[in-house]
Motif scaffolding. Structure first.
Motif, PDB file in Angstrom:
ATOM      1  N   PRO A   1       0.833  -1.200   0.000  1.00 21.59           N
ATOM      2  CA  PRO A   1       0.000   0.000   0.000  1.00 21.59           C
ATOM      3  C   PRO A   1       0.873   1.258   0.000  1.00 21.59           C
ATOM      4  O   PRO A   1       1.943   1.286   0.599  1.00 21.59           O
ATOM      5  N   LYS A   2       0.382   2.274  -0.696  1.00 26.20           N
ATOM      6  CA  LYS A   2       1.161   3.502  -0.857  1.00 26.20           C
ATOM      7  C   LYS A   2       0.485   4.677  -0.152  1.00 26.20           C
ATOM      8  O   LYS A   2      -0.711   4.905  -0.324  1.00 26.20           O
TER       9      LYS A   2
ATOM     10  N   LEU B   1       5.769   4.092   8.983  1.00 26.00           N
ATOM     11  CA  LEU B   1       5.082   3.589   7.799  1.00 26.00           C
ATOM     12  C   LEU B   1       5.968   2.618   7.015  1.00 26.00           C
ATOM     13  O   LEU B   1       5.539   1.530   6.620  1.00 26.00           O
TER      14      LEU B   1
ATOM     15  N   TYR C   1       4.601  -0.073   4.338  1.00 24.66           N
ATOM     16  CA  TYR C   1       3.979   0.889   3.431  1.00 24.66           C
ATOM     17  C   TYR C   1       5.046   1.538   2.554  1.00 24.66           C
ATOM     18  O   TYR C   1       6.177   1.765   2.995  1.00 24.66           O
TER      19      TYR C   1
ATOM     20  N   PRO D   1      -2.084  -2.821   6.173  1.00 28.55           N
ATOM     21  CA  PRO D   1      -0.843  -3.313   5.554  1.00 28.55           C
ATOM     22  C   PRO D   1      -1.041  -4.739   5.063  1.00 28.55           C
ATOM     23  O   PRO D   1      -1.964  -5.438   5.479  1.00 28.55           O
TER      24      PRO D   1
END
Length: 445
Positions: A7-8, A30, A35, A118
């Motif tokens: 995931p961004k 993160l 991430y 995540p």
């Protein structure tokens, strides 16, 4: 999001260096949890905006940025100082996913995990020991405490960030060591009140590198002076015990540079501001500092147009400026931020007078700055290279903090010079804020 694709998260950081450090901590977490950080709205699954809310222009910028992020991406989490100001963000942008105040890494992470879980099977990224940094690799901010115990009437920081909370000195020193080991050449020490470091902890003893050390301002500065990098002190209130670090500057342990937010020079205005050390004879302190350390560079910030500031108060400020001959100065017209006690003070100054005084102040300081920099012509200095491009280098001397002070433009630079290198130069010219130099020799490290 494609299955098994990390995931961004898009990230926008606004405000002061203290907020930048908060952003670094969040981004580090993160990355630790797998991430990826996106550089564009389009590629991000959601966007985090770390806001500033200290003055009206900063609030406006923060609100505009939140609006842009919502328009471009649609999924936005807000954190930072503006997030702590009641329902301001919620009322204007009810579609925001979550809102938290400053220094709120855990709250942000909870919101991110909820709205963008995540990958369960992702290999967590290897994050360097020093964490993710948003500054160039050769310098970094080192935040030593959070919050402030003072109640200056123009400031809402205590209501946003709480009372002084000093980090354990061992923790601070381990972070500093990790940064130096990663190639950082300059540590910029920041907090809301750097010289009060450890007061809240009653200077308790901690341990660094197997030896006891007090959680106390001078002890911390002395320890940082052992790391053999540039150490620059910001946001230092002019308490008497500041004199104790002048000897470290004279010995070359830390940079002979002090960022002291004087804010004004009129006793009546300083009293109305409820500034700490407002009764000090500041000019005498400055003379004493310079007698102890002749190379000392002083930067400061001031406020003009504070409620009740008379023409005589402003004249006293200009007289102080001329006599103190501070090296680097910033100034703001008073901004009535919501929640500031000073907003209720009598005799507010109209905007036209504020802007006129600001212009006069900055013109006065520009003349002082130009004169002081002209005295540097012919001097040989060590400078730290920030940028390399074309026929010139952009560097800084010990007298120049990044972003807020001037630069040294090296017009006759040798080959194989990189950002983060120290080089020797001779100053050949100057203008109002910057120096121009030629390179003498190269000792990149």
């Amino acid at each position: 999001m494609i299955k098994n694709t990390p995931p961004k998260v898009g990230f926008i950081s606004l405000g002061c260096p203290k907020a930048l450090v908060d952003s670094e901590h969040i981004i580090t977490q993160l990355r630790t949890e797998g991430y990826e950080i996106s550089a564009t709205y389009k590629d991000a699954n959601l966007v985090v905006v770390n806001t500033c809310g200290f003055i009206d222009s900063a609030i406006e910028e923060s609100l505009e940025t939140i609006g842009e992020a919502l328009a471009e991406n649609g999924k936005v989490i807000v954190t930072g100082c503006l997030g702590a100001q009641g329902s301001l963000v919620q009322d204007k942008f009810p579609q925001v996913l979550a809102i938290s105040g400053p220094h709120a890494k855990q709250e942000v992470m909870i919101a991110v995990r909820h709205h963008l879980p995540p990958l369960d099977n992702s290999d967590h990224a290897r994050v360097p020991a020093q964490g993710v940094k948003l500054t160039p690799s050769h310098y970094a901010y080192l935040k030593i405490s959070e919050g402030c115990n003072h109640r200056c009437t123009f400031c809402i920081i205590p209501s946003l960030r709480g009372n002084l909370n000093s980090r354990p000195v061992g923790e601070v020193m381990r972070e500093a060591e990790n940064l130096v080991n990663a190639g950082v050449k300059e540590l910029l020490v920041i907090s809301q009140d750097t010289s009060a470091y450890g007061v809240d902890k009653k200077f308790r003893t901690d341990f660094w590198d197997g030896r006891p050390i007090k959680t106390q301002f001078k002890a911390l500065v002395a320890a940082l002076g052992e790391l053999d990098v540039w150490t620059r002190l910001h946001y230092v209130y002019p308490y008497p015990h500041i004199d104790e670090v002048l000897s470290l500057m004279t010995l070359g342990k830390v940079l002979p540079y002090l960022d002291v937010p004087f804010q004004h020079a009129s006793p009546s205005v300083l009293k109305a501001m409820k500034r700490p050390a407002h009764s000090e004879n500041t000019l005498q302190r400055i003379r004493s500092w310079r007698e102890q350390c002749s190379d000392l560079v002083l930067r400061s910030t001031f406020i003009v147009g504070f409620p009740g500031e008379t023409a005589d108060d402003f004249k006293r400020l200009l007289d102080f400026l001329r006599e103190a001959e501070l090296d680097r100065v910033g100034c703001f017209a008073y901004s009535p931020v919501d929640g500031a006690v000073a907003n209720a003070l009598p005799n507010p100054i109209n905007e036209e007078v504020k802007e006129e005084r600001l212009a006069i102040f900055m013109e006065t300081q520009a003349e002082i700055s130009a004169t002081k920099l002209q005295r540097r012509i012919g001097q040989k200095m060590t400078v730290l290279v920030d940028e390399v491009g074309g026929d010139a280098l952009v560097a800084r001397s010990y007298a120049d903090a990044p972003e807020v002070d001037g630069i040294v433009v090296v017009e006759e630079a040798g080959l194989n010079v990189n950002p983060g290198d120290f080089i020797e130069v001779e100053i050949v010219n100057s203008d109002t804020h910057d120096l121009y130099a030629k390179q003498l020799d190269h000792r990149g490290v």
